[in-house]
Design a protein around this motif. Structure first.
Motif, short mmCIF file in Angstrom:
data_model
loop_
_atom_site.label_atom_id
_atom_site.label_comp_id
_atom_site.label_asym_id
_atom_site.label_seq_id
_atom_site.Cartn_x
_atom_site.Cartn_y
_atom_site.Cartn_z
N ALA A 8 0.93 -1.45 0.03
CA ALA A 8 -0.08 -0.04 -0.07
C ALA A 8 0.70 1.20 -0.04
O ALA A 8 1.86 1.26 0.77
CB ALA A 8 -1.01 -0.04 1.26
N VAL A 9 0.62 2.32 -0.88
CA VAL A 9 1.14 3.42 -0.82
C VAL A 9 0.12 4.61 -0.87
O VAL A 9 -0.97 4.46 -0.85
CB VAL A 9 2.10 3.77 -2.06
CG1 VAL A 9 3.14 2.62 -2.19
CG2 VAL A 9 0.97 3.62 -3.25
N SER A 10 0.52 5.80 -0.19
CA SER A 10 -0.37 6.99 -0.21
C SER A 10 0.20 8.00 -1.16
O SER A 10 1.29 8.21 -1.18
CB SER A 10 -0.47 7.45 1.13
OG SER A 10 -0.80 6.81 2.18
N LEU A 11 -0.67 8.60 -1.81
CA LEU A 11 -0.34 9.80 -2.66
C LEU A 11 -1.04 10.89 -2.20
O LEU A 11 -2.26 10.94 -1.98
CB LEU A 11 -0.92 9.39 -3.92
CG LEU A 11 -0.59 10.41 -5.23
CD1 LEU A 11 0.93 10.45 -5.57
CD2 LEU A 11 -1.57 9.91 -6.29
N GLN A 12 -0.22 12.11 -2.17
CA GLN A 12 -0.88 13.45 -1.57
C GLN A 12 -0.62 14.27 -2.89
O GLN A 12 0.66 14.73 -3.12
CB GLN A 12 -0.37 13.80 -0.42
CG GLN A 12 -0.89 15.03 0.00
CD GLN A 12 -2.27 15.06 0.20
OE1 GLN A 12 -2.88 14.60 0.81
NE2 GLN A 12 -2.85 16.11 -0.41
N VAL A 33 4.70 10.50 -2.71
CA VAL A 33 4.25 9.28 -2.46
C VAL A 33 4.99 8.77 -1.30
O VAL A 33 6.13 9.06 -1.19
CB VAL A 33 4.77 8.38 -3.90
CG1 VAL A 33 4.47 6.89 -3.73
CG2 VAL A 33 4.23 9.12 -5.00
N ARG A 34 4.35 8.13 -0.59
CA ARG A 34 4.78 7.54 0.62
C ARG A 34 4.25 6.07 1.09
O ARG A 34 3.25 5.85 0.45
CB ARG A 34 4.78 8.10 1.76
CG ARG A 34 3.45 8.48 2.47
CD ARG A 34 3.41 9.32 3.61
NE ARG A 34 3.68 10.57 3.39
CZ ARG A 34 3.00 11.78 3.79
NH1 ARG A 34 2.05 11.77 4.33
NH2 ARG A 34 3.76 12.77 3.61
N LYS A 38 7.54 3.92 6.12
CA LYS A 38 8.79 4.12 5.36
C LYS A 38 9.18 6.04 5.72
O LYS A 38 8.36 6.70 5.95
CB LYS A 38 8.45 4.55 3.88
CG LYS A 38 8.31 3.40 3.30
CD LYS A 38 9.39 2.07 3.36
CE LYS A 38 9.11 0.82 2.47
NZ LYS A 38 8.56 -0.02 3.31
N ARG A 39 10.51 6.25 6.05
CA ARG A 39 10.88 7.57 6.55
C ARG A 39 11.04 8.46 5.20
O ARG A 39 10.88 9.86 5.62
CB ARG A 39 12.23 7.51 7.14
CG ARG A 39 12.41 6.46 8.50
CD ARG A 39 13.65 6.73 9.41
NE ARG A 39 14.90 6.35 8.37
CZ ARG A 39 16.01 6.84 8.42
NH1 ARG A 39 16.35 7.45 9.33
NH2 ARG A 39 17.03 6.22 7.52
#
Length: 161
Positions: A8-12, A33-34, A38-39
């Motif tokens: 899973a990744v998040s996109l803003q 993208v994060r 993850k740092r």
């Protein structure tokens, strides 16, 4: 039955310049993208051709990077299993986007891994090391998931020669 692994990744989107998407030129293509835990984030945009920021990663580059990473990781595994000691690996991968009207697709990628194997290996080992790219390609999850050609132009070197 196979095993499933989830990612899973998040996109803003960070490109709202105060007008949102009121016009094609009014908004930036910048985003972050994060992934959980993850740092480091990835600063992304669209390709400069599509009004993006050339200093940020674009999606097409990320696909090519993922292919190169996956092949490298598969190759290092195959090399270790086959007794080939890799001491250096780098790849100058490229890809081609075929634009068609308002759409398009990635039409091909070329991986150019340069693998250096340990000095104690001989020319027969170097040939075998080169042949292992085929098996690495078969194992690469990302290459097995795309619908375009992924070419390989490997070079194998023996350390110190």
């Amino acid at each position: 039955m196979g095993h499933e692994h989830g990612y899973a990744v998040s996109l803003q989107w960070t490109g709202n310049r105060g007008e949102g998407t009121s016009t094609y030129r009014s908004y930036g293509r910048d985003h972050r993208v994060r992934a959980e835990g993850k740092r480091h984030e990835i600063d992304g945009s669209s390709d400069r051709t599509f009004r993006g920021d050339a200093d940020r990663w674009n999606p097409e580059e990320l696909v090519i990077a993922a292919l190169a990473q996956c092949h490298m990781l598969s190759y290092l595994h195959v090399a270790a299993v086959n007794g080939i000691v890799v001491v250096d690996y780098h790849d100058d991968a490229t890809g081609t986007l075929q634009q068609e009207g308002d759409g398009g697709h990635l039409s091909q990628a070329t991986l150019r891994p340069v693998v250096t194997i340990a000095a104690h290996h001989d020319e027969a080992d170097a040939r075998r090391a080169a042949e292992l790219h085929h098996r690495a390609s078969e194992l690469c999850f990302i290459a097995n998931s795309v619908n375009f050609e992924v070419r390989h132009e490997p070079t194998t070197l023996v350390e110190g020669s």
